[in-house]
Design a protein around this motif. Structure first.
Motif, PDB file in Angstrom:
ATOM      1  N   SER A 173       0.822  -1.213   0.000  1.00 54.71           N
ATOM      2  CA  SER A 173       0.000   0.000   0.000  1.00 54.71           C
ATOM      3  C   SER A 173       0.851   1.255   0.000  1.00 54.71           C
ATOM      4  CB  SER A 173      -0.936   0.000   1.211  1.00 54.71           C
ATOM      5  OG  SER A 173      -0.208   0.119   2.433  1.00 54.71           O
ATOM      6  N   HIS A 174       2.137   1.122   0.323  1.00 48.58           N
ATOM      7  CA  HIS A 174       3.043   2.266   0.330  1.00 48.58           C
ATOM      8  C   HIS A 174       3.765   2.439  -1.004  1.00 48.58           C
ATOM      9  CE1 HIS A 174       2.779   3.060   4.696  1.00 48.58           C
ATOM     10  NE2 HIS A 174       2.619   1.757   4.791  1.00 48.58           N
ATOM     11  N   PHE A 175       3.494   1.563  -1.977  1.00 50.30           N
ATOM     12  CA  PHE A 175       4.209   1.629  -3.245  1.00 50.30           C
ATOM     13  C   PHE A 175       3.965   2.953  -3.962  1.00 50.30           C
ATOM     14  CE2 PHE A 175       4.835  -3.202  -4.130  1.00 50.30           C
ATOM     15  CZ  PHE A 175       5.716  -3.257  -3.078  1.00 50.30           C
ATOM     16  N   SER A 176       2.768   3.518  -3.797  1.00 53.22           N
ATOM     17  CA  SER A 176       2.492   4.797  -4.455  1.00 53.22           C
ATOM     18  C   SER A 176       3.414   5.879  -3.912  1.00 53.22           C
ATOM     19  CB  SER A 176       1.031   5.207  -4.253  1.00 53.22           C
ATOM     20  OG  SER A 176       0.732   5.330  -2.860  1.00 53.22           O
ATOM     21  N   THR A 209       9.710 -10.116   4.657  1.00 56.05           N
ATOM     22  CA  THR A 209      10.000 -11.360   3.958  1.00 56.05           C
ATOM     23  C   THR A 209      10.837 -11.061   2.720  1.00 56.05           C
ATOM     24  OG1 THR A 209       8.051 -11.288   2.514  1.00 56.05           O
ATOM     25  CG2 THR A 209       7.779 -12.287   4.709  1.00 56.05           C
ATOM     26  N   PHE A 210      11.484 -12.085   2.200  1.00 58.03           N
ATOM     27  CA  PHE A 210      12.255 -11.899   0.967  1.00 58.03           C
ATOM     28  C   PHE A 210      11.345 -11.471  -0.171  1.00 58.03           C
ATOM     29  CE2 PHE A 210      13.746 -13.507  -3.125  1.00 58.03           C
ATOM     30  CZ  PHE A 210      14.957 -12.825  -3.226  1.00 58.03           C
ATOM     31  N   GLU A 211      10.157 -12.038  -0.238  1.00 58.09           N
ATOM     32  CA  GLU A 211       9.230 -11.681  -1.316  1.00 58.09           C
ATOM     33  C   GLU A 211       8.853 -10.206  -1.239  1.00 58.09           C
ATOM     34  OE1 GLU A 211       9.031 -14.391   0.549  1.00 58.09           O
ATOM     35  OE2 GLU A 211       9.520 -15.860  -1.028  1.00 58.09           O
ATOM     36  N   GLN A 212       8.636  -9.685  -0.040  1.00 57.78           N
ATOM     37  CA  GLN A 212       8.325  -8.258   0.107  1.00 57.78           C
ATOM     38  C   GLN A 212       9.525  -7.396  -0.293  1.00 57.78           C
ATOM     39  OE1 GLN A 212       7.177  -8.560   4.256  1.00 57.78           O
ATOM     40  NE2 GLN A 212       5.047  -8.070   3.768  1.00 57.78           N
TER      41      GLN A 212
END
Length: 276
Positions: A173-176, A209-212
């Motif tokens: 949700s913080h990608f923006s 996590t690694f995926e995040q």
């Protein structure tokens, strides 16, 4: 291909087959640089002037003509990101993955430390514009605000954004917000931001996590120039683990995954801005 530099301060990489493979490759591959830093005094947690001079010479010998990947041992040496960013000669935003804010006022004036290097970058690097720190323990965010206020340095926080550990679950949700960063980035990863299921480090750890981590780096790299990526957060060799073999195997696997992920980003061309 990006240049890869390993600065080995404690010898911990000798316990990791993947990293030993990089050491062997350094003998013949001009894109891989390995520095044995185990005999440099004045480097553990704090880096004195004499040690800095040696380490800066190493960085200068590698050059800074293109995107590079830098591994430099455990979190006690995270200040190396300040030395590496000092070689950047263009405006950039600094993105740090860390379970700690690394902005402590210095106990000894003028001494570079692993716990205060971001504050030093903000104070003296004319090219850094903003800093975003991802995965910081919630209580440490409030503590660093108080610490900086006490030494009349709270204004530097106007250039810092924290994504707290409690917000990691909804990191996407913080990608923006991440996409609003400038077109040139420098990225520094302390693996203590990751959970203990992902890494074994010498500091208390977060829950990333690694995926995040991988998803966030993919987002950051889109249509941007990545100036460099640092990786630290090994276990300390003198720090007791019930099963050091398991800890080393965990870190070996993670370093390999991080390396392959970063190489994929670089070779795919995401490390440079797209043409307009």
């Amino acid at each position: 291909m990006p240049a890869v530099t390993v600065q080995d301060f404690t010898g911990v990489y000798s316990e990791q087959p993947f990293m030993q493979g990089l050491l062997e490759s350094a003998a013949t591959d001009k894109n891989i640089h390995w520095f044995d830093c185990t005999q440099i005094d004045g480097t553990d947690c704090y880096c004195d002037d004499e040690a800095q001079a040696i380490l800066r010479q190493q960085i200068e010998s590698v050059g800074n003509d293109s995107f590079g990947i830098h591994f430099f041992d455990n979190g006690n040496y995270h200040y190396m990101s300040m030395l590496w960013t000092d070689s950047v000669q263009e405006p950039f935003d600094l993105v740090v993955f860390d379970h700690h804010p690394d902005m402590q006022p210095p106990r000894f004036e003028g001494i570079l430390s692993c716990g205060g290097w971001i504050k030093e970058v903000l104070g003296h690097n004319k090219f850094v514009q903003n800093v975003i720190v991802i995965g910081v323990a919630d209580h440490l965010v409030e503590e660093i605000r108080e610490d900086l206020t006490q030494v009349n340095s709270a204004e530097i926080l106007n250039r810092v954004t924290f994504i707290r550990e409690s917000e990691i679950a909804s990191l996407s949700s913080h990608f923006s917000h991440l996409t609003s960063l400038s077109s040139s980035l420098y990225i520094s990863i302390d693996k203590d931001a990751l959970s203990t299921a992902e890494a074994a480090t010498n500091w208390d750890q977060g829950s990333l996590t690694f995926e995040q981590l991988a998803d966030t780096l993919q987002t950051l790299a889109q249509n941007r120039k990545i100036l460099g990526i640092d990786v630290c957060g090994e276990r300390a060799r003198d720090m007791g683990f019930e099963d050091t073999a398991t800890a080393d195997a965990l870190n070996n696997a993670l370093n390999k995954k991080i390396y392959n992920m970063l190489m994929t980003l670089a070779t795919r061309g995401d490390s440079a801005p797209s043409a307009e």
